[in-house]
Design a protein around this motif. Structure first.
Motif, mmCIF file in Angstrom:
data_model
loop_
_atom_site.group_PDB
_atom_site.id
_atom_site.type_symbol
_atom_site.label_atom_id
_atom_site.label_comp_id
_atom_site.label_asym_id
_atom_site.label_seq_id
_atom_site.Cartn_x
_atom_site.Cartn_y
_atom_site.Cartn_z
ATOM 1 N N ARG A 67 5.898 1.585 -0.370
ATOM 2 C CA ARG A 67 4.739 1.503 0.239
ATOM 3 C C ARG A 67 3.734 1.764 -0.626
ATOM 4 O O ARG A 67 2.504 1.300 -0.795
ATOM 5 C CB ARG A 67 4.601 2.585 1.491
ATOM 6 N N ARG A 70 3.016 -1.125 -3.169
ATOM 7 C CA ARG A 70 2.061 -2.026 -2.329
ATOM 8 C C ARG A 70 0.902 -1.882 -2.232
ATOM 9 O O ARG A 70 -0.223 -2.589 -2.606
ATOM 10 C CB ARG A 70 2.720 -2.507 -1.193
ATOM 11 N N LYS A 71 0.425 -0.493 -1.988
ATOM 12 C CA LYS A 71 -0.919 -0.070 -1.768
ATOM 13 C C LYS A 71 -1.631 -0.016 -3.217
ATOM 14 O O LYS A 71 -2.802 -0.305 -3.290
ATOM 15 C CB LYS A 71 -0.967 1.466 -1.146
ATOM 16 N N ASN A 72 -0.923 0.361 -4.059
ATOM 17 C CA ASN A 72 -1.440 0.285 -5.364
ATOM 18 C C ASN A 72 -1.974 -0.898 -5.889
ATOM 19 O O ASN A 72 -3.007 -1.240 -6.459
ATOM 20 C CB ASN A 72 -0.456 1.034 -6.551
ATOM 21 N N GLU A 74 -2.478 -3.521 -4.086
ATOM 22 C CA GLU A 74 -3.667 -3.897 -3.192
ATOM 23 C C GLU A 74 -5.012 -3.477 -3.776
ATOM 24 O O GLU A 74 -5.872 -4.129 -3.882
ATOM 25 C CB GLU A 74 -3.402 -3.626 -1.744
#
Length: 98
Positions: A67, A70-72, A74
């Motif tokens: 998670r 993915r956030k990084n 984005e």
């Protein structure tokens, strides 16, 4: 004199574990309410968490790592877009001032 061990049926065990997990009450309090040993209930809860995957920790850490990756990605993409917009605005401002 030896104590006789009590046997609990699976439905009772599941119900006791459900009370602990759903209400958030301490194991000792639930054990007192049900008149069973806190150690017994604690082992039931630990076993239920382990079979549910909560006790392993490795899977939850792996999921959290995925998670965060993915956030990084984005945020990196968003930051790149903002930098490009900033550069375009700088060029426009220079042309407008001239």
């Amino acid at each position: 004199m030896a104590e006789k061990r009590r046997k609990y049926d699976p439905e009772f065990r599941e119900g006791a574990v459900r009370i602990v997990t759903e209400t958030g009450k301490p194991i000792a309090q639930v054990a007192r309410d049900l008149e069973i040993d806190a150690g017994t209930l604690g082992s039931w809860v630990a076993r239920a968490r382990q079979t549910a995957g909560e006790g392993s920790g490795r899977e939850s850490e792996y999921e959290e790592l995925q998670r965060l990756r993915r956030k990084n990605a984005e945020l990196t993409k968003e930051n790149t877009q903002l930098a490009m917009e900033r550069d375009v605005l700088k060029r426009c401002m220079v042309l407008w001032v001239k």
